[in-house]
Design a protein around this motif. Structure first.
Motif, PDB file in Angstrom:
ATOM      1  N   GLU A  82       0.856  -1.182   0.000  1.00  0.00           N
ATOM      2  CA  GLU A  82       0.000   0.000   0.000  1.00  0.00           C
ATOM      3  C   GLU A  82       0.889   1.228   0.000  1.00  0.00           C
ATOM      4  OE1 GLU A  82      -3.559   0.358   0.251  1.00  0.00           O
ATOM      5  OE2 GLU A  82      -3.452  -1.733  -0.372  1.00  0.00           O
ATOM      6  N   GLN A 130      -4.088   1.028   9.352  1.00  0.00           N
ATOM      7  CA  GLN A 130      -4.943   0.568   8.247  1.00  0.00           C
ATOM      8  C   GLN A 130      -4.102  -0.044   7.130  1.00  0.00           C
ATOM      9  OE1 GLN A 130      -7.032   4.167   7.238  1.00  0.00           O
ATOM     10  NE2 GLN A 130      -8.797   3.656   8.538  1.00  0.00           N
ATOM     11  N   ILE A 131      -2.986   0.586   6.815  1.00  0.00           N
ATOM     12  CA  ILE A 131      -2.109   0.083   5.754  1.00  0.00           C
ATOM     13  C   ILE A 131      -1.549  -1.281   6.146  1.00  0.00           C
ATOM     14  CG2 ILE A 131       0.147   0.464   4.650  1.00  0.00           C
ATOM     15  CD1 ILE A 131      -0.604   3.513   4.676  1.00  0.00           C
ATOM     16  N   LYS A 132      -1.062  -1.387   7.391  1.00  0.00           N
ATOM     17  CA  LYS A 132      -0.517  -2.671   7.850  1.00  0.00           C
ATOM     18  C   LYS A 132      -1.598  -3.750   7.868  1.00  0.00           C
ATOM     19  CE  LYS A 132       1.898  -1.025  11.508  1.00  0.00           C
ATOM     20  NZ  LYS A 132       2.858  -1.040  12.657  1.00  0.00           N
ATOM     21  N   ALA A 133      -2.817  -3.369   8.221  1.00  0.00           N
ATOM     22  CA  ALA A 133      -3.915  -4.343   8.244  1.00  0.00           C
ATOM     23  C   ALA A 133      -4.212  -4.860   6.837  1.00  0.00           C
ATOM     24  CB  ALA A 133      -5.168  -3.720   8.861  1.00  0.00           C
ATOM     25  N   LYS A 134      -4.248  -3.967   5.847  1.00  0.00           N
ATOM     26  CA  LYS A 134      -4.493  -4.395   4.459  1.00  0.00           C
ATOM     27  C   LYS A 134      -3.376  -5.321   3.976  1.00  0.00           C
ATOM     28  CE  LYS A 134      -7.128  -0.380   2.903  1.00  0.00           C
ATOM     29  NZ  LYS A 134      -7.105   0.826   2.089  1.00  0.00           N
ATOM     30  N   GLU A 135      -2.130  -4.933   4.231  1.00  0.00           N
ATOM     31  CA  GLU A 135      -1.002  -5.781   3.820  1.00  0.00           C
ATOM     32  C   GLU A 135      -1.043  -7.101   4.586  1.00  0.00           C
ATOM     33  OE1 GLU A 135       2.075  -2.172   2.556  1.00  0.00           O
ATOM     34  OE2 GLU A 135       2.365  -3.167   4.482  1.00  0.00           O
ATOM     35  N   GLU A 159      -3.685  -8.706   5.681  1.00  0.00           N
ATOM     36  CA  GLU A 159      -4.713  -9.580   5.093  1.00  0.00           C
ATOM     37  C   GLU A 159      -4.161 -10.300   3.870  1.00  0.00           C
ATOM     38  OE1 GLU A 159      -8.084  -7.076   4.277  1.00  0.00           O
ATOM     39  OE2 GLU A 159      -8.401  -6.649   6.414  1.00  0.00           O
ATOM     40  N   ARG A 160      -3.389  -9.582   3.060  1.00  0.00           N
ATOM     41  CA  ARG A 160      -2.799 -10.198   1.867  1.00  0.00           C
ATOM     42  C   ARG A 160      -1.783 -11.274   2.252  1.00  0.00           C
ATOM     43  NH1 ARG A 160      -2.106  -4.278  -0.393  1.00  0.00           N
ATOM     44  NH2 ARG A 160      -4.239  -3.952  -1.101  1.00  0.00           N
ATOM     45  N   ASP A 166       1.622  -6.124  10.407  1.00  0.00           N
ATOM     46  CA  ASP A 166       0.403  -5.989  11.181  1.00  0.00           C
ATOM     47  C   ASP A 166       0.492  -6.860  12.436  1.00  0.00           C
ATOM     48  OD1 ASP A 166      -2.313  -5.084  11.542  1.00  0.00           O
ATOM     49  OD2 ASP A 166      -2.964  -7.094  10.971  1.00  0.00           O
TER      50      ASP A 166
END
Length: 159
Positions: free
Chosen positions: A41, A54-59, A61-62, A114
């Motif tokens: 991200e 939020q950025i760490k959470a999105k990464e 999840e991936r 995350d």
């Protein structure tokens, strides 16, 4: 043994890609290696703590989509345990003796991993209290895994 490197972001510099390819080739004698890249991200300048979470959470999840049940997960984290090259070799050897056949090492993006990934990890490994570019960290990690296999095979390798 299956070893996966799960890393956030693509390696853009050709000299780093060349080094990754070289160590991947060398490791082929010792293990089955997989390198999995997940999209990073964009982190805005001066991002707030909330935006970074939020950025760490999105990464995260991936990354989580690639973590396998039964795999031993090692997260690279500044606050993890520091090992010598011989110590890492011993850890890999001990995992094999315990019947672990799949190790997944996770490299976060530019702002780290995350908390969910850190919690899922079986082991947190630190290479230094210093911060390294995550693209360079991939090369350093592969070199140390290669060195560990050479140590465990009692084969010479430069010191």
């Amino acid at each position: 043994m299956q070893i996966d490197i799960i890393a956030v972001g693509k390696v853009k510099e050709s000299y780093l890609r060349d080094a990754i390819a070289e160590y991947s080739k060398r490791l082929g004698r010792y293990c089955k290696l997989g390198i999995i890249e997940v999209a990073d991200e964009k982190t805005p300048e001066n991002a707030s703590e909330g935006v970074e979470r939020q950025i760490k959470a999105k990464e995260g999840e991936r990354i989580a989509k690639h973590l396998r049940d039964g795999a031993y997960v090692i997260a690279l984290a500044i606050d993890g345990k520091m090992l010598s090259s011989e110590g890492l070799a011993n850890e890999i050897s001990q995992l094999g003796l315990r019947g672990v056949s799949h190790i997944q090492l996770v490299i976060g993006g530019s702002i780290g991993l995350d908390d969910a990934i850190l919690s899922r990890a079986d082991y947190k490994l630190s290479f230094s209290k210093m911060t390294f570019p995550h693209q360079l960290m991939r090369v350093i990690l592969l070199e140390q895994i290669y060195r560990a296999f050479k140590i465990n095979a009692h084969e010479p390798y430069h010191k």
